[in-house]
Motif scaffolding. Structure first.
Motif, short mmCIF file in Angstrom:
data_model
loop_
_atom_site.label_atom_id
_atom_site.label_comp_id
_atom_site.label_asym_id
_atom_site.label_seq_id
_atom_site.Cartn_x
_atom_site.Cartn_y
_atom_site.Cartn_z
N LYS A 118 0.86 -1.18 0.00
CA LYS A 118 0.00 0.00 0.00
C LYS A 118 0.90 1.23 0.00
N CYS A 120 1.88 5.41 0.09
CA CYS A 120 1.57 6.68 0.75
C CYS A 120 2.62 7.69 0.30
N SER A 296 -4.77 5.74 4.51
CA SER A 296 -5.79 6.34 3.67
C SER A 296 -5.52 7.84 3.62
N THR A 297 -4.92 8.30 2.54
CA THR A 297 -4.57 9.71 2.41
C THR A 297 -5.07 10.26 1.09
N THR A 298 -5.50 11.49 1.10
CA THR A 298 -6.02 12.12 -0.11
C THR A 298 -5.01 12.07 -1.25
#
Length: 472
Positions: A118, A120, A296-298
């Motif tokens: 995942k 980031c 979970s980041t924009t």
């Protein structure tokens, strides 16, 4: 390397503005004015390959490489082209983009010991997500960090262990323990004193030399025997020790690992990767355990950053990047040891570390680490056209770059030698640099005073000893 660089007029003007607008004058502590001597470029205007130009048009061979985030070289054409093509299609959407799958596939092919990934934007997010995941998987609170490794995250679980722990509650600080690299007994001691309470051990695979006596494998076994996860922080070692990380170089499979920095050749992307049984706890399909808010980041899936990562990994797969880094770093390390010996400084200036990620130590007359001598060394290499907070090479560092760097450091060490024989303050302009992690600022550790700007554009009085330094 020609004339000595002395003009920092535009940098000094920008410094005055920066400290009024930005706490610390920079958005990254390691890039702050307190990390560099007074006579230094305050702001970089551009970079290409292994060279950068400051806002006063001074040119440098660069060895910080964006705090080790640039492995191929600044503005590397293949990466820039991929980013530009992706940006023309937009960079952030309401639903996932195809490039997210493509990037994940490319990553898992490049790092085959991982089963899921995942992405980031920075290393701290990845390591903190790994810690949260380990706590959720084990139901435990305590985390063990390697005390020999300098940085893991900007978040409280790590910053609370440093002298800059203001704002971190004691209750949070008490949840992080420390162990020593290469010392299994220190890990055993933690497990003995905190039975059934440690969720994970996190460490870098190496700071330079390869681990001895199967240390990583034995530590992993010890973790699993005691129900803890084994986490590798590959922010620095990833894409420098091996394209698949130090875990591939050392044939070790961690439960979780964290990548970043050179993954995107300077573009903002990092990764948490690991075994499916743990990573899936942050998914939406598993039903056997409570959900973990993993990442979970924009901006975590910005398409251009993922395009940069894909392009970077393509270069690593098809070209001898790692071999070049090791070759150039080895040349530099070997030559600088000889240069230091010629000046009689082999006990005062030492280069160490993995060839792809060299560091240096500056020691005073008593053989003790010295910020004063570090500042002098930086000042003198900067004046000779080399910007070297470390000695980290890239794929674009040429043989000519290495030779010019050796010549520049030869000149800098001639001043270093005179400073040892006399007083370093005679040669250093202004205050010394400071460690990032310090509890207080003070008269000797505060941000540098704003410079006065004189007609010569230097902005600081230049002592006689500085004027006498030889050109190289």
């Amino acid at each position: 390397m020609g004339h000595l660089i002395q003009n920092f007029e535009n940098s000094n003007r920008l410094r005055m503005r920066a400290h009024r607008l930005i706490p610390g004058g920079a958005h990254t502590y390691a890039k702050g004015d307190d990390q560099y001597p007074m006579l230094s470029p305050g702001f970089i205007a551009s970079g290409y390959g292994s060279h950068v130009w400051d806002v006063d048009a001074n040119e440098y061979i660069e060895y910080g490489m964006g705090n080790r985030a640039v492995g191929l070289g600044h503005a590397y054409a293949h990466v820039v082209q991929a980013v530009m093509e992706e940006l023309e299609r937009g960079c952030n959407f309401t639903r996932p983009s195809r490039v997210e799958i493509d990037c994940a596939s490319a990553f898992l092919e490049t790092v085959p010991s991982a089963e899921m990934v995942k992405f980031c934007k920075n290393g701290s997010d990845a390591t903190s997500a790994a810690i949260r995941l380990a706590r959720a998987a084990t139901g435990r609170d305590l985390i063990a960090i390697c005390r020999d490794h300098p940085f893991f995250s900007t978040d409280d679980w790590f910053i609370g262990t440093t002298p800059m722990n203001a704002g971190v509650p004691d209750a949070v600080r008490d949840l992080t323990l420390g162990f020593r690299y290469g010392d299994l007994d220190s890990a055993r001691d933690l497990l003995r004193r905190h039975p059934g309470r440690i969720a994970a051990f996190i460490l870098e695979p190496s700071r330079g030399d390869a681990p001895k006596d199967k240390y990583l494998h034995r530590l992993k076994d010890l973790c699993h025997e005691n129900g803890a996860l084994f986490i590798l922080d590959e922010m620095i070692t990833g894409f420098r020790w091996h394209s698949g990380g130090a875990q591939q170089a050392y044939d070790i499979v961690p439960d979780l690992s964290c990548f970043g920095k050179a993954l995107g050749n300077g573009f903002a992307i990092s990764a948490l990767a690991g075994k499916r049984e743990f990573m899936d706890l942050g998914g939406i399909e598993q039903t056997s355990a409570p959900r973990v808010f993993l990442l979970s980041t924009t901006h975590g899936a910005e398409t251009h950053a993922m395009a940069a990562a894909i392009a970077t990994m393509q270069v690593y797969r098809h070209e001898p990047v790692i071999e070049h880094l090791i070759q150039q770093g080895t040349k530099l390390k070997t030559a600088l040891a000889q240069v230091a010996a010629v000046h009689g400084l082999q006990n005062h200036f030492k280069v160490s570390g993995h060839p792809a990620c060299l560091t240096y130590a500056t020691l005073d007359a008593a053989g003790q680490p010295s910020q004063m001598f570090r500042s002098l060394f930086l000042q003198e290499t900067i004046r000779r056209g080399v910007l070297a907070p470390s000695l980290v090479v890239s794929y674009t560092h040429s043989d000519e770059d290495i030779e010019k760097t050796i010549d520049a450091i030869d000149g800098a060490l001639s001043v270093y030698k005179r400073a040892l024989d006399r007083r370093v303050e005679t040669f250093l302009v202004g205050r010394p640099s400071d460690p990032v992690f310090r509890r207080f600022n003070g008269p000797s550790t505060s941000a540098p005073p704003l410079p006065r700007l004189d007609g010569a554009g230097v902005g600081f009085a230049m002592p006689a000893a500085d004027m006498m330094a030889r050109k190289t």
